[in-house]
Design a protein around this motif. Structure first.
Motif, PDB file in Angstrom:
ATOM      1  N   THR A  54       0.839  -1.201   0.000  1.00 20.55           N
ATOM      2  CA  THR A  54       0.000   0.000   0.000  1.00 20.55           C
ATOM      3  C   THR A  54       0.872   1.248   0.000  1.00 20.55           C
ATOM      4  O   THR A  54       1.044   1.906   1.036  1.00 20.55           O
ATOM      5  N   PRO A  55       1.476   1.607  -1.134  1.00 24.41           N
ATOM      6  CA  PRO A  55       2.191   2.882  -1.184  1.00 24.41           C
ATOM      7  C   PRO A  55       1.216   4.036  -0.925  1.00 24.41           C
ATOM      8  O   PRO A  55       0.112   4.056  -1.482  1.00 24.41           O
ATOM      9  N   LEU A  56       1.631   4.951  -0.058  1.00 19.34           N
ATOM     10  CA  LEU A  56       0.748   6.022   0.415  1.00 19.34           C
ATOM     11  C   LEU A  56       1.408   7.375   0.218  1.00 19.34           C
ATOM     12  O   LEU A  56       2.587   7.535   0.484  1.00 19.34           O
ATOM     13  N   GLY A  57       0.609   8.363  -0.193  1.00 18.76           N
ATOM     14  CA  GLY A  57       1.118   9.723  -0.313  1.00 18.76           C
ATOM     15  C   GLY A  57       1.176  10.180  -1.757  1.00 18.76           C
ATOM     16  O   GLY A  57       0.540   9.583  -2.636  1.00 18.76           O
ATOM     17  N   PRO A  58       1.923  11.267  -2.006  1.00 21.83           N
ATOM     18  CA  PRO A  58       3.054  11.729  -1.216  1.00 21.83           C
ATOM     19  C   PRO A  58       2.722  12.575   0.017  1.00 21.83           C
ATOM     20  O   PRO A  58       3.468  12.566   0.983  1.00 21.83           O
ATOM     21  N   PHE A  59       1.605  13.329  -0.016  1.00 18.90           N
ATOM     22  CA  PHE A  59       1.354  14.288   1.050  1.00 18.90           C
ATOM     23  C   PHE A  59      -0.088  14.193   1.524  1.00 18.90           C
ATOM     24  O   PHE A  59      -0.931  13.555   0.895  1.00 18.90           O
ATOM     25  N   LEU A  60      -0.364  14.866   2.645  1.00 18.67           N
ATOM     26  CA  LEU A  60      -1.723  15.052   3.127  1.00 18.67           C
ATOM     27  C   LEU A  60      -2.160  16.454   2.714  1.00 18.67           C
ATOM     28  O   LEU A  60      -1.624  17.448   3.209  1.00 18.67           O
ATOM     29  N   VAL A  61      -3.100  16.535   1.791  1.00  9.83           N
ATOM     30  CA  VAL A  61      -3.587  17.832   1.309  1.00  9.83           C
ATOM     31  C   VAL A  61      -4.849  18.179   2.086  1.00  9.83           C
ATOM     32  O   VAL A  61      -5.829  17.419   2.045  1.00  9.83           O
ATOM     33  N   PRO A  62      -4.838  19.297   2.827  1.00 11.61           N
ATOM     34  CA  PRO A  62      -6.018  19.648   3.632  1.00 11.61           C
ATOM     35  C   PRO A  62      -7.299  19.636   2.812  1.00 11.61           C
ATOM     36  O   PRO A  62      -7.329  20.101   1.669  1.00 11.61           O
ATOM     37  N   SER A  63      -8.346  19.086   3.408  1.00  5.18           N
ATOM     38  CA  SER A  63      -9.618  18.963   2.699  1.00  5.18           C
ATOM     39  C   SER A  63     -10.160  20.321   2.272  1.00  5.18           C
ATOM     40  O   SER A  63     -10.854  20.418   1.250  1.00  5.18           O
ATOM     41  N   ALA A  64      -9.840  21.362   3.020  1.00  4.06           N
ATOM     42  CA  ALA A  64     -10.300  22.704   2.654  1.00  4.06           C
ATOM     43  C   ALA A  64      -9.763  23.140   1.302  1.00  4.06           C
ATOM     44  O   ALA A  64     -10.390  23.945   0.607  1.00  4.06           O
ATOM     45  N   PHE A  65      -8.600  22.618   0.907  1.00  2.00           N
ATOM     46  CA  PHE A  65      -8.010  22.969  -0.387  1.00  2.00           C
ATOM     47  C   PHE A  65      -8.528  22.078  -1.516  1.00  2.00           C
ATOM     48  O   PHE A  65      -8.416  22.425  -2.687  1.00  2.00           O
ATOM     49  N   VAL A  66      -9.045  20.907  -1.144  1.00  2.00           N
ATOM     50  CA  VAL A  66      -9.505  19.959  -2.164  1.00  2.00           C
ATOM     51  C   VAL A  66     -10.950  20.242  -2.556  1.00  2.00           C
ATOM     52  O   VAL A  66     -11.329  20.169  -3.727  1.00  2.00           O
ATOM     53  N   GLY A  67     -11.766  20.583  -1.560  1.00  2.00           N
ATOM     54  CA  GLY A  67     -13.165  20.884  -1.841  1.00  2.00           C
ATOM     55  C   GLY A  67     -13.943  19.647  -2.241  1.00  2.00           C
ATOM     56  O   GLY A  67     -13.766  18.565  -1.687  1.00  2.00           O
ATOM     57  N   ASP A  68     -14.809  19.796  -3.239  1.00  2.00           N
ATOM     58  CA  ASP A  68     -15.655  18.707  -3.716  1.00  2.00           C
ATOM     59  C   ASP A  68     -14.783  17.659  -4.404  1.00  2.00           C
ATOM     60  O   ASP A  68     -14.098  17.955  -5.381  1.00  2.00           O
ATOM     61  N   VAL A  69     -14.819  16.442  -3.890  1.00  2.00           N
ATOM     62  CA  VAL A  69     -13.942  15.397  -4.441  1.00  2.00           C
ATOM     63  C   VAL A  69     -14.595  14.626  -5.580  1.00  2.00           C
ATOM     64  O   VAL A  69     -13.976  13.719  -6.135  1.00  2.00           O
ATOM     65  N   THR A  70     -15.814  14.961  -5.946  1.00  2.09           N
ATOM     66  CA  THR A  70     -16.405  14.322  -7.121  1.00  2.09           C
ATOM     67  C   THR A  70     -15.813  14.996  -8.358  1.00  2.09           C
ATOM     68  O   THR A  70     -15.672  16.214  -8.418  1.00  2.09           O
ATOM     69  N   GLY A  71     -15.460  14.200  -9.313  1.00  2.00           N
ATOM     70  CA  GLY A  71     -14.893  14.744 -10.539  1.00  2.00           C
ATOM     71  C   GLY A  71     -13.382  14.801 -10.573  1.00  2.00           C
ATOM     72  O   GLY A  71     -12.803  15.328 -11.524  1.00  2.00           O
ATOM     73  N   LEU A  72     -12.693  14.260  -9.552  1.00  2.00           N
ATOM     74  CA  LEU A  72     -11.242  14.162  -9.604  1.00  2.00           C
ATOM     75  C   LEU A  72     -10.849  13.030 -10.564  1.00  2.00           C
ATOM     76  O   LEU A  72     -11.564  12.033 -10.696  1.00  2.00           O
ATOM     77  N   THR A  73      -9.716  13.189 -11.223  1.00  2.00           N
ATOM     78  CA  THR A  73      -9.238  12.144 -12.129  1.00  2.00           C
ATOM     79  C   THR A  73      -8.212  11.271 -11.427  1.00  2.00           C
ATOM     80  O   THR A  73      -7.222  11.770 -10.881  1.00  2.00           O
ATOM     81  N   VAL A  74      -8.470   9.977 -11.424  1.00  2.00           N
ATOM     82  CA  VAL A  74      -7.559   8.986 -10.861  1.00  2.00           C
ATOM     83  C   VAL A  74      -6.819   8.365 -12.043  1.00  2.00           C
ATOM     84  O   VAL A  74      -7.418   7.729 -12.904  1.00  2.00           O
ATOM     85  N   ARG A  75      -5.488   8.543 -12.063  1.00  2.00           N
ATOM     86  CA  ARG A  75      -4.711   8.085 -13.222  1.00  2.00           C
ATOM     87  C   ARG A  75      -3.540   7.226 -12.774  1.00  2.00           C
ATOM     88  O   ARG A  75      -2.826   7.575 -11.833  1.00  2.00           O
ATOM     89  N   LEU A  76      -3.353   6.118 -13.458  1.00  2.00           N
ATOM     90  CA  LEU A  76      -2.200   5.268 -13.195  1.00  2.00           C
ATOM     91  C   LEU A  76      -1.583   4.813 -14.506  1.00  2.00           C
ATOM     92  O   LEU A  76      -2.278   4.308 -15.388  1.00  2.00           O
ATOM     93  N   ASP A  77      -0.263   5.015 -14.619  1.00  2.00           N
ATOM     94  CA  ASP A  77       0.513   4.560 -15.768  1.00  2.00           C
ATOM     95  C   ASP A  77       1.463   3.453 -15.323  1.00  2.00           C
ATOM     96  O   ASP A  77       1.963   3.472 -14.187  1.00  2.00           O
TER      97      ASP A  77
END
Length: 323
Positions: A222-245
């Protein structure tokens, strides 16, 4: 993606190590890091999360102030928090579950792929209507850093990836409602929930079902991170793009809109039977595009690069261990 991509937010927090091995909690803004040692703030990220309401304004002031800073490129980025509990949501992306149903079909299943897809889609509709997420627990010992090598034991024949948006708890939550659940989420980060696909289902005891302990809790899976981004800066989490190469080829590039159950519902649901503690992780499931779907499983030397909108990026190399 670069090996150490800075967060898009004004700042984030993480855990770092200097060249001589000293570990510390830090505030990262752009490509610079403020060492929180001696700042008067808690000196671990879990300590920060334990009093997040008080820590956040102090971190905000510190990010804006002049003072000594370290170059991010000179530091090793470790897993950003050491959780006491890890909760993992399974079967939470509609398309992903449908793809897995086809990939894991039994040899004697007489249905066509289209029939399996239709049956599984109907099952997902029933789950959503019944409002019952599927959650299991993971082991903190499976967590590793966002840029660490991942050692795959020789017994694992089908190692696969599952990049996931992860909520980080900042205030104890027990029996909280869906309406108040997000008040308990301090930050978001990225987890890659690697899976030994051949170990998911117990063929010897099919009535027991899935074996998550063996298939997902291998050290470093379970690689985790890199950082903890405060939820106040992220806002609505619907519509984020999850990308893996993998080796430069994109396999996952899907939106969090495909989630069946959102963050608030997951946190509330878990809290009805477990006490969520500061620093705990809620993995929200992975979207479509895992290796089983593509017929591409991880090999020795493969490099995975994963990102989620605004949360930075991971980069992990696969090392196959013989013997």
């Amino acid at each position: 993606m670069t090996v150490q991509e800075s967060p898009a937010a004004p700042f984030a927090v993480g855990t770092f190590a200097t060249a001589d091995g000293r570990e510390f909690a830090g505030l990262v803004a752009g490509d610079r890091v403020v060492d929180l040692t001696g700042s008067g703030l808690p000196e671990t990220t879990r300590g920060l999360l334990a009093d997040w309401a008080a820590a956040l304004p102090r971190l905000t002031a510190l990010a804006a102030a002049d003072g000594p800073r370290l170059d991010l490129a000179d530091l090793r980025v470790l897993a950003p928090v050491e959780p006491r509990q890890v909760f993992q949501s399974g079967a939470n992306y509609r398309t992903h579950v449908i793809d897995l149903a086809v990939a894991h079909r039994s040899a004697g299943d007489p249905r066509t792929d289209d029939e399996i897809r239709a049956d599984t889609a109907a099952l997902m509709d029933r789950r959503a209507a019944e409002d019952l997420p599927y959650v299991f627990t993971g082991l903190p010992s499976a967590i590793t850093g966002p840029y660490d090598d991942i050692v795959v034991p020789d017994w694992v024949a089908k190692p696969d990836w599952e990049l996931e948006l992860t909520a980080v708890i900042g205030k104890e939550a027990y029996r909280v409602s869906e309406a108040e659940a997000l008040e308990h989420v301090a930050a978001y980060t990225i987890a890659n929930d690697l899976t030994a696909r051949e170990a998911v289902f117990r063929r010897d005891m099919p009535e027991i079902g899935t074996d998550w302990q063996r298939s997902k809790n291998i050290p470093g899976f379970t690689p985790l991170g890199p950082f903890l981004v405060p939820s106040a800066f992220v806002g609505d989490v619907t519509g984020l793009t999850v990308r893996l190469d993998v080796n430069g080829t994109t396999y996952q590039a899907e939106s969090t809109r495909d989630m069946i159950f959102g963050i608030a519902r997951l946190v509330s649901y878990i809290s009805q039977s477990a006490r969520l503690l500061p620093g705990d992780l809620v993995l929200t499931g992975s979207p479509a595009g895992n290796g089983m779907h593509w017929g591409v499983l991880l090999q020795d030397g493969d490099v995975m690069e994963g990102s989620i909108t605004g949360l930075g990026a991971q980069r992990n190399r696969i090392v196959r261990k013989a013997g």
